[in-house]
Write a protein that holds these residues in place. Structure first.
Motif, short mmCIF file in Angstrom:
data_model
loop_
_atom_site.label_atom_id
_atom_site.label_comp_id
_atom_site.label_asym_id
_atom_site.label_seq_id
_atom_site.Cartn_x
_atom_site.Cartn_y
_atom_site.Cartn_z
N PHE A 1 61.57 38.34 59.59
CA PHE A 1 61.99 36.77 60.66
C PHE A 1 63.24 36.10 59.33
N MET A 2 63.78 34.90 60.11
CA MET A 2 64.78 33.80 59.36
C MET A 2 63.40 33.14 59.21
N VAL A 3 63.87 31.57 58.49
CA VAL A 3 63.43 30.92 57.97
C VAL A 3 64.81 29.96 57.69
N PRO A 4 64.53 28.47 57.80
CA PRO A 4 65.57 27.41 57.05
C PRO A 4 65.43 27.81 55.25
N PHE A 5 66.67 28.01 55.17
CA PHE A 5 66.91 27.05 53.55
C PHE A 5 67.36 25.97 53.57
N ASP A 6 66.40 25.14 53.68
CA ASP A 6 66.98 23.55 53.54
C ASP A 6 66.77 23.06 52.52
N VAL A 7 67.11 23.98 51.44
CA VAL A 7 66.97 23.40 49.89
C VAL A 7 68.05 23.02 49.23
N ILE A 8 68.16 21.93 48.07
CA ILE A 8 68.87 21.72 47.12
C ILE A 8 68.71 22.60 46.11
N VAL A 9 70.19 23.28 46.10
CA VAL A 9 69.34 24.72 44.78
C VAL A 9 70.68 24.11 43.47
N VAL A 10 69.23 24.32 42.54
CA VAL A 10 70.19 23.20 41.33
C VAL A 10 70.12 24.71 40.11
N PHE A 11 70.92 25.25 39.65
CA PHE A 11 71.22 26.05 38.93
C PHE A 11 71.96 25.23 37.38
N SER A 12 70.59 26.00 36.52
CA SER A 12 70.69 25.36 34.47
C SER A 12 71.71 26.14 34.15
N CYS A 13 72.63 26.42 33.43
CA CYS A 13 73.43 27.54 32.43
C CYS A 13 74.35 27.05 31.77
N ASN A 14 74.05 27.99 30.31
CA ASN A 14 74.36 27.90 29.20
C ASN A 14 76.34 27.47 29.04
N VAL A 15 76.31 28.69 29.95
CA VAL A 15 77.68 29.68 30.28
C VAL A 15 78.59 29.18 31.84
N ALA A 16 79.85 29.03 31.22
CA ALA A 16 80.62 28.34 32.73
C ALA A 16 80.73 29.32 33.95
N PRO A 17 80.28 29.02 35.02
CA PRO A 17 80.30 29.76 35.92
C PRO A 17 81.13 30.80 36.63
N ASP A 18 81.46 31.01 35.89
CA ASP A 18 83.33 31.98 36.21
C ASP A 18 82.93 33.06 35.28
N GLN A 19 82.10 32.69 34.14
CA GLN A 19 81.20 33.85 33.64
C GLN A 19 79.94 35.11 34.15
N LEU A 20 79.58 34.46 35.07
CA LEU A 20 78.41 34.33 35.68
C LEU A 20 78.54 35.40 37.38
N GLY A 21 79.59 34.66 37.69
CA GLY A 21 79.11 35.27 39.24
C GLY A 21 80.68 35.57 39.66
N ASP A 22 81.21 36.25 40.57
CA ASP A 22 82.45 36.39 41.32
C ASP A 22 82.96 35.04 42.29
N GLY A 23 83.97 35.09 42.61
CA GLY A 23 84.62 34.42 43.57
C GLY A 23 83.90 34.20 45.33
N ALA A 24 83.04 35.42 45.46
CA ALA A 24 82.25 34.87 46.92
C ALA A 24 80.83 33.84 46.65
N PHE A 25 80.30 33.98 45.44
CA PHE A 25 79.25 33.54 44.87
C PHE A 25 79.48 31.76 44.61
N LEU A 26 81.04 31.77 43.72
CA LEU A 26 81.47 30.46 43.13
C LEU A 26 81.65 29.96 44.18
N ARG A 27 82.70 30.52 45.80
CA ARG A 27 82.38 29.16 46.46
C ARG A 27 81.40 28.58 47.26
N ARG A 28 80.57 29.10 46.60
CA ARG A 28 79.28 28.44 47.84
C ARG A 28 78.72 27.83 46.94
N LEU A 29 78.86 27.75 45.77
CA LEU A 29 78.40 26.35 44.46
C LEU A 29 79.38 24.71 44.98
N GLY A 30 78.51 24.32 46.07
CA GLY A 30 79.22 22.91 46.21
C GLY A 30 79.77 22.18 44.77
#
Length: 367
Positions: free
Chosen positions: A249-278
């Motif tokens: 079943f589906m449920v809403p994902f109405d959340v402000i997700v905050v990632f905290s990381c010691n490295v730059a985002p381009d070192q962790l994910g590909d373009g598909a994920f980085l586009r979803r980081l506002g």
């Protein structure tokens, strides 16, 4: 129940009124009760349907919450952080999209992420539980959901009535913080075979609020696996969950997700994920002026008289010659050690070169 022979009158009070009737289960009633308990041992307010839950989450979405510049100023009052970073935080909180905070360890990312939770506005309605395909999922968690002030609420429950619906509890917007303990299994429904009902995952409990994932990369699953789990929810604002019966079943994902990381985002994910980081917000080392303000605050906090000469010695001889960046965590850690040594020696704390050298050697493990 009496007509179905599930219960019987065992004793009648002296007044012979209905109020004095005492009922007990019959053998048939006990069999029925055992059958129901084998399906679920949940005891509490009646669950709401998943459809009503989804509608209520949408009605009180974080997208309807607006953060103003004065809100940022009030929440971050006294905190040393650049105005440019504060402006980015304010805009990011209004976007209701994911926020990626990155920078060197000790720059204050976790502290600032937790401050964002203070920007959440308004009360929401949280159900004690939801019912999905005959199964109960417990949502309300006192460790996460803090009840609002007990007053007559004029917030919009979908079921209008004079009194609030007792299946819902009025709470402040939730803030959930997870760190290295987070696993992929924790992001799914947790079924208890003993009680035969489910506990909601942390991001479901965080609906209409904020979900902070601290120290991204230290989890027992890889950052890539974790990010792949979030791609669809971050994009479509919906998440897919499954019962142990296989029902999805589906449920809403109405959340402000905050990632905290010691490295730059381009070192962790590909373009598909980085586009979803506002918003990707870097927290870098402090300027000398900012570092001095933090140092003064640390001295005041630990009762160590501030010395401008000692501070200049720290900048020039320690940070400058050894190439250590001016990170926000250092003043607190160094000044607290100066205080600790003074307590041990039974004397007033004093900020001087010898004390700073001693604290520096301890902190950076010098011989």
């Amino acid at each position: 129940m009496r007509a179905e022979k599930l219960c019987e009158v065992s004793r009648r009070g002296g007044s012979n009124t209905d109020a004095d009737l005492t009922f007990t289960l019959t053998d048939t009633g006990r069999v029925r009760a055992t059958e129901f308990l084998s399906r679920s041992a949940y005891a509490g307010p009646a669950p709401v349907t998943v459809q009503n839950y989804c509608a209520q989450i949408d009605a009180q979405s974080v997208a309807h919450m607006h953060v103003l510049r004065e809100d940022i100023g009030r929440e971050f009052e006294g905190i040393v952080v650049s105005p440019q970073v504060l402006d980015r935080f304010g805009a990011a909180m209004n976007s209701s999209r994911a926020i990626f905070i990155h920078g060197p360890a000790g720059s204050g990312k976790t502290f600032l992420a937790e401050c964002l939770a203070g920007l959440l506005k308004g009360d929401i309605w949280v159900p004690y539980a939801i019912l999905v395909d005959g199964e109960v999922v417990q949502v309300y968690d006192p460790a996460v959901h803090h009840q609002a002030v007990n007053e007559v609420a004029n917030a919009s429950l979908l079921d209008k009535r004079d009194a609030p619906d007792p299946r819902w509890v009025r709470c402040k917007r939730p803030a959930v913080l997870t760190g290295g303990e987070l696993t992929l299994d924790m992001l799914e429904l947790q079924f208890d075979p003993g009680t035969r009902y489910y506990q909601a995952p942390p991001h479901l409990k965080a609906n209409n609020g904020i979900f902070i994932i601290d120290d991204l990369g230290r989890q027992r699953c890889s950052p890539t696996e974790l990010m792949n789990r979030w791609i669809v929810p971050l994009d479509r604002r919906m998440d897919h969950l499954a019962l142990h019966t296989g029902h999805k079943f589906m449920v809403p994902f109405d959340v402000i997700v905050v990632f905290s990381c010691n490295v730059a985002p381009d070192q962790l994910g590909d373009g598909a994920f980085l586009r979803r980081l506002g918003y990707k917000i870097e927290i870098s080392a402090q300027t000398e002026q900012e570092y001095e303000r933090i140092f003064r605050q640390a001295c005041e906090r630990y009762g160590v008289p501030y010395s401008h000469d000692a501070f200049q010695y720290l900048l020039r001889e320690r940070h400058g010659k050894e190439g250590k960046p001016l990170l926000a965590c250092y003043p607190r850690d160094l000044v607290s050690q100066v205080r600790d040594l003074a307590r041990y020696e039974g004397r007033p704390a004093e900020l001087n070169r010898q004390a700073l050298d001693w604290a520096w050697a301890n902190y950076f493990t010098e011989r």
